[in-house]
Design an enzyme around this catalytic site. Structure first.
Site, PDB file in Angstrom:
ATOM      1  N   LYS A   1      24.077  85.714  26.759  1.00 61.09           N
ATOM      2  CA  LYS A   1      24.994  84.909  27.568  1.00 61.09           C
ATOM      3  C   LYS A   1      24.347  84.588  28.909  1.00 61.09           C
ATOM      4  CE  LYS A   1      29.846  84.835  29.115  1.00 61.09           C
ATOM      5  NZ  LYS A   1      31.087  85.626  29.261  1.00 61.09           N
TER       6      LYS A   1
ATOM      7  N   SER B   1      35.147  83.188  27.508  1.00 59.55           N
ATOM      8  CA  SER B   1      34.052  82.418  28.076  1.00 59.55           C
ATOM      9  C   SER B   1      32.740  82.564  27.305  1.00 59.55           C
ATOM     10  CB  SER B   1      33.817  82.842  29.521  1.00 59.55           C
ATOM     11  OG  SER B   1      33.365  84.181  29.580  1.00 59.55           O
TER      12      SER B   1
ATOM     13  N   SER C   1      36.818  87.674  27.125  1.00 57.23           N
ATOM     14  CA  SER C   1      35.732  86.705  26.950  1.00 57.23           C
ATOM     15  C   SER C   1      34.733  87.031  25.843  1.00 57.23           C
ATOM     16  CB  SER C   1      34.982  86.518  28.268  1.00 57.23           C
ATOM     17  OG  SER C   1      35.694  85.642  29.101  1.00 57.23           O
TER      18      SER C   1
END
Lengths: 476, 490
Positions: free
Chosen positions: B80, B155, B179
């Protein structure tokens, strides 16, 4: 109307840790900009703080010396504001749970002692520095200082004159230096003070509106700025005006204070507990351990010096001005037990030489052992007092013992009666007229004759002995 | 079978046995990414073909000398893009950090790199991890591999989409209010949020420090355990990282039953707002759990309804402070041609941040303001404690909780973009475990009538990832949802 000033003081003391408060960067000064700065100092994304335990230890020791209630569970909070020298956009400080709670410090003003209440003392990180180019529109940021540990010590409004503030600042500075937690250097900014002052009609209980003073970097300025501010406020009230709550900057050039920001301009710092740091817990065993490391404090030691060594207040004050000097004195007295003599040498010769060479007592090339040895030589008559004084600076730049140096310089004092008698007889023969005058009752001539013997001995004769032997010879 | 279809465990076995090389893995994934990425847009940055092949070659060459493999050696991973990677840009999905190249690795990267994996690239996310759909990424949204008109969740939407679309074998995400779990549910993969403090946050760009936690997104529960093994451990650089022992988590994912475990069903998670299709799948899953030996018990978590408000006060308050450092002074974006300091701050932050980040900074600033602190931030902290106590009480009786991950399957792109409150509600079931710092996993439990995946959440006691993994593994084995894969036409 007679007004009385009421003053509180905030001091920011830079703690003498090897590394910064939340990372392992060194706290060294004077290096090229941004060379002592890691991702934590620079506030890089993803960097996290880790608390320096040494800083906590220093705060606890200071708290103990200031008789503070220690908060066994204390906490770091974020003080949020924007400024280029503040890399994270917040300063990590302590807010509602400081490490040290209420305490007190005893000060002495014009021979009277007084307790100043300490409100709190808390740990926080220093900011960096903005550097503005002369004659250019550019500004630069140096983050070497960012993250340096500070202890902010705050008093209650307990001080009623600039003299009291002066005494408080000096006493506190001495204490921090004694504790080895701060070097106490105001000019370099490692001991910064921000007094706040209000005035009120004498006899009134309630406090007036206070003004905070900044930009004070010497004891002198603290006194000057306060005196100026006190009379400014009195004048203002006398004219029927009101004092505004504001922060004012001391201007050394014109000797005045000027508004820096008003109350309305005050920041809302939006303090909240720093979620990157756990609450700090201090266990009482550790506190007791640290209590054992607190040296005898300056005021106590000063008193002990006057009592135990029969020294004057003045000499005691000089000797205890720094821990190093007081330690030097006491080590020397242990080896040569004439405190007054040692005191004279330490406050005279030693301080002079330390000053000239810019050395601290701890690093003096002539340690207490060598000084004691030199004083022994004087005491036993091996060397004259004058010769010893002359020798002291030379001892500074040699590894020889005082005994060796005295021999090398041929300064061993002649006390041997046989040798002295020979010289005396020669002198009396050469100055028979003066000898007769003495015998005729003109005793003042003795001084001249002693001088001649000293001269003939190239200064090595023991003057006491010469005196004694001359009198004997002249009596026959 | 094509290499990219394998699970982490399967790929690991083939690599360890010498059946395939790191070079072959690298080439297979480069090809797969080139085919799928234009449609899915999982990545913000990709490791160059050249660099990747050089890395793979170094692994294959070194293997003879090392004579042993590490669990993640040669494994193609997605990271990420809010986790700092030394020398590789880390944007956080923001214009503010569009060109930011960290001079250091996050602790999890240091741990990974010691095992010599193949880092394929940095995956897409909502700007600074604030969002539930990746639509708030400054670099455009990722797509749901099951239906490209739908969001992949957020996210960590890029990480979940990349795993679901076989653009990496496993990925890491970060979870602040859901997330990791929510995008895993949206994309039909496994997402594990470890206990707060289990994984170092050093080098994870902070959104809300008291909630952020790094965790794996994988194809299977076993893969999640393998990844978790590589991530956990105390880190002296993170003061909030826990000094706790950790077991070999792969040993937790072995048993096919959950005999003697008590499964809590919190009634508040099945109230109004839950899509009937999702509710049905979760009920089915509860029956499966009962069928493999779990004792089902209804429980109550009365503070649940306060969780979203609490979360949006605490998370935004922390964010407002955490994001203050993006001021244009030291690094990152700086607005041009400012005449003075205040203007530079203003323009930089106005232009550098997207609307959702600005919204949250404003909310958080307000919550911390003088006069409002007690009513908002302090109150939220008190409620957070109540929520934690609810869980403490329930965990006296049950070993783990079962619930939906998200009230609905993945919604359509753009559907909630103009309605932040609706967007925030998609985290309603994941937020409580975040506030309490608990480990929670999201695993596939079926599909909606439109063919979109639905996720099941299992939440455990602090530091009991092993129980959560055990139950998730047993459920996974008792069902076979993974046999259905998204079809992405290139």
């Amino acid at each position: 109307m007679v007004y009385e000033p009421v003053i509180g003081v905030e001091v920011h003391a830079q703690l003498q840790t090897q590394t910064k408060l939340f990372c392992s960067c060194p706290t060294s000064f004077g290096l090229p900009p941004n060379t002592q700065a890691c991702p934590v100092c620079l506030g890089l994304p993803g960097s996290l703080p880790v608390l320096n335990q040494r800083a906590v230890e220093m705060a606890v020791r200071t708290g103990l010396a200031l008789h503070c209630e220690l908060n066994l569970a204390n906490q770091f909070s974020r003080k949020n504001y924007f400024y280029p020298d503040l890399p994270k956009g917040y300063q990590v400080s302590q807010y509602d749970l400081p490490i040290c709670g209420p305490g007190w410090l005893e000060i002495s003003v014009n021979g009277k002692s007084k307790r100043v209440r300490i409100m709190r003392a808390h740990l926080e990180e220093d900011a960096g520095k903005n550097v503005h180019d002369e004659g250019s529109e550019d500004s630069h940021v140096d983050l070497n200082r960012a993250g340096t540990p500070l202890l902010e010590i705050v008093t209650e409004p307990d001080l009623y004159s600039s003299d009291e503030v002066d005494a408080y600042l000096k006493t506190l500075r001495d204490l921090l230096v004694y504790l080895d937690v701060c070097d106490g250097n105001m000019e370099q900014g490692s001991f910064r003070c921000e007094p706040n002052v209000s005035i009120r009609p004498k006899g009134q209980e309630s406090l007036g509106t206070k003004v905070e003073l900044k930009n004070i970097n010497s004891f002198r300025y603290a006194k000057d700025a306060l005196d100026y501010e006190i009379s400014r406020q009195a004048e203002l009230l006398g004219e029927g005006g009101t004092v505004q709550q504001e922060t004012r900057l001391w201007n050394v050039q014109n000797g005045q204070t000027a508004v820096m920001r008003s109350k309305e301009g005050a920041h809302d710092y939006r303090y909240f507990p720093d979620p990157d740091l756990l609450p700090v817990t201090i266990d009482s065993e550790w506190i007791e351990e640290l209590r054992g490391t607190i040296p005898e404090l300056p005021s106590v030691r000063r008193q002990r010096f006057t009592q135990d060594y029969q020294l004057s207040e003045y000499d005691s004050a000089i000797l205890t001005d720094s821990k190093g000097l007081a330690d030097y004195f006491e080590s020397c007295v242990k080896l040569f037990s004439h405190p007054k003599t040692v005191s004279n040498w330490v406050t005279g010769e030693l301080i002079r030489e330390l000053h000239v060479s810019g050395t601290s007592p701890e690093d003096s090339p002539v340690g207490p052992e060598r000084l004691a040895e030199l004083l022994q030589l004087v005491d036993s008559g091996r060397v004259s007092l004058k010769a010893a004084r002359d020798l002291f600076p030379e001892l500074y730049s040699t590894d020889l013992t005082p005994e060796q140096l005295v021999k090398e310089k041929g300064l061993v004092q002649v006390s041997d009666e046989g040798q002295l008698t020979i010289i005396i007889e020669e002198v009396l023969a050469a100055h028979s007229a003066q000898a007769e005058q003495y015998r005729g009752g003109k005793e003042a001539v003795l001084g001249f004759l002693v001088g001649q013997v000293m001269k003939a001995s190239k200064g090595k004769a023991n003057p006491g002995k010469v005196n004694e032997l001359l009198k004997q010879s002249l009596a026959t | 079978m094509a290499l990219f279809k394998l699970t982490l465990k399967e790929l690991q076995d083939k690599f360890t046995s010498g059946e395939i090389t790191a070079g072959e893995i690298a080439r297979a994934y480069l090809l797969r990414i080139s085919q799928v990425e234009p449609k899915i847009k999982s990545y913000i940055s990709l490791t160059s073909r050249e660099d990747l092949l050089v890395n793979a070659q170094a692994i294959d060459d070194g293997l003879k000398a090392w004579r042993k493999t590490e669990p993640l050696m040669g494994m193609p991973l997605g990271i990420k893009d809010n986790i700092c990677t030394k020398g590789m840009r880390t944007t956080c999905g923001s214009r503010m950090l569009e060109h930011f190249v960290p001079p250091y690795d996050a602790t999890v990267m240091t741990k990974f790199k010691a095992q010599k994996p193949l880092i394929l690239g940095k995956t897409n996310l909502d700007e600074f991890a604030m969002g539930s759909s990746t639509e708030h990424s400054a670099f455009g949204p990722s797509r749901n591999p099951w239906n490209q008109q739908h969001i992949p969740g957020g996210s960590s939407g890029g990480s979940a989409a990349a795993v679901a679309a076989d653009e990496c074998v496993a990925a890491v995400g970060s979870d602040t209010g859901g997330s990791i779990r929510q995008p895993a549910a949206c994309c039909g993969v496994v997402g594990l949020k470890p206990t707060y403090g289990r994984v170092s946050r050093f080098g994870l760009v902070a959104f809300a420090s008291s909630l952020d936690q790094i965790g794996p997104i994988t194809k299977t529960v076993t893969d999640a355990a393998i990844m978790l093994n590589a991530l956990v451990g105390h880190d002296p650089l993170d003061s909030t990282s826990a000094k706790r022992d950790f077991p070999d988590f792969t040993k937790s994912a072995k048993k096919k039953d959950i005999k003697k475990l008590v499964v809590g069903v919190p009634q508040e998670y099945f109230a109004e707002g839950l899509d009937p299709e999702v509710a049905e799948k979760i009920q089915d899953a509860i029956q499966v759990l009962e069928g493999i030996g779990g004792k089902i018990q209804e429980v109550t978590l009365p503070s649940t309804e306060r969780a979203i408000a609490t979360y949006y006060l605490i998370a935004t308050a922390e964010a407002s402070s955490n994001l203050a450092r993006y001021d244009g002074v030291k690094y990152g974006f700086r607005a041009k041609e400012s005449k003075e300091l205040a203007e530079m701050y203003h323009s930089t932050r106005s232009q550098g941040f997207g609307p959702e980040v600005k919204r949250r900074i404003m909310l958080g600033t307000y919550a911390l303001s003088a006069g409002y602190y007690e009513a908002y931030y302090a109150k939220a902290q008190a409620v957070r404690t109540m929520i934690q106590r609810d869980f403490d009480a329930v965990f006296q009786e049950v070993d783990f909780l079962v619930s939906p991950v998200m009230p609905t399957p993945a919604f359509r792109l753009g559907e909630r973009l103009e309605d932040p409150l609706q967007m925030y509600l998609s985290d309603i079931y994941t937020i409580p475990a975040s506030l309490a710092g608990l480990p929670a996993i999201s695993i596939p439990c079926g599909f909606s009538s439109k063919g979109l995946p639905i996720g099941l959440q299992l939440t455990g006691r602090p530091f009991e990832e092993n129980i959560v993994l055990r139950a998730a593994y047993a459920y996974e084995q008792a069902t076979n949802w993974r046999s259905k894969r998204p079809v992405i036409r290139s």
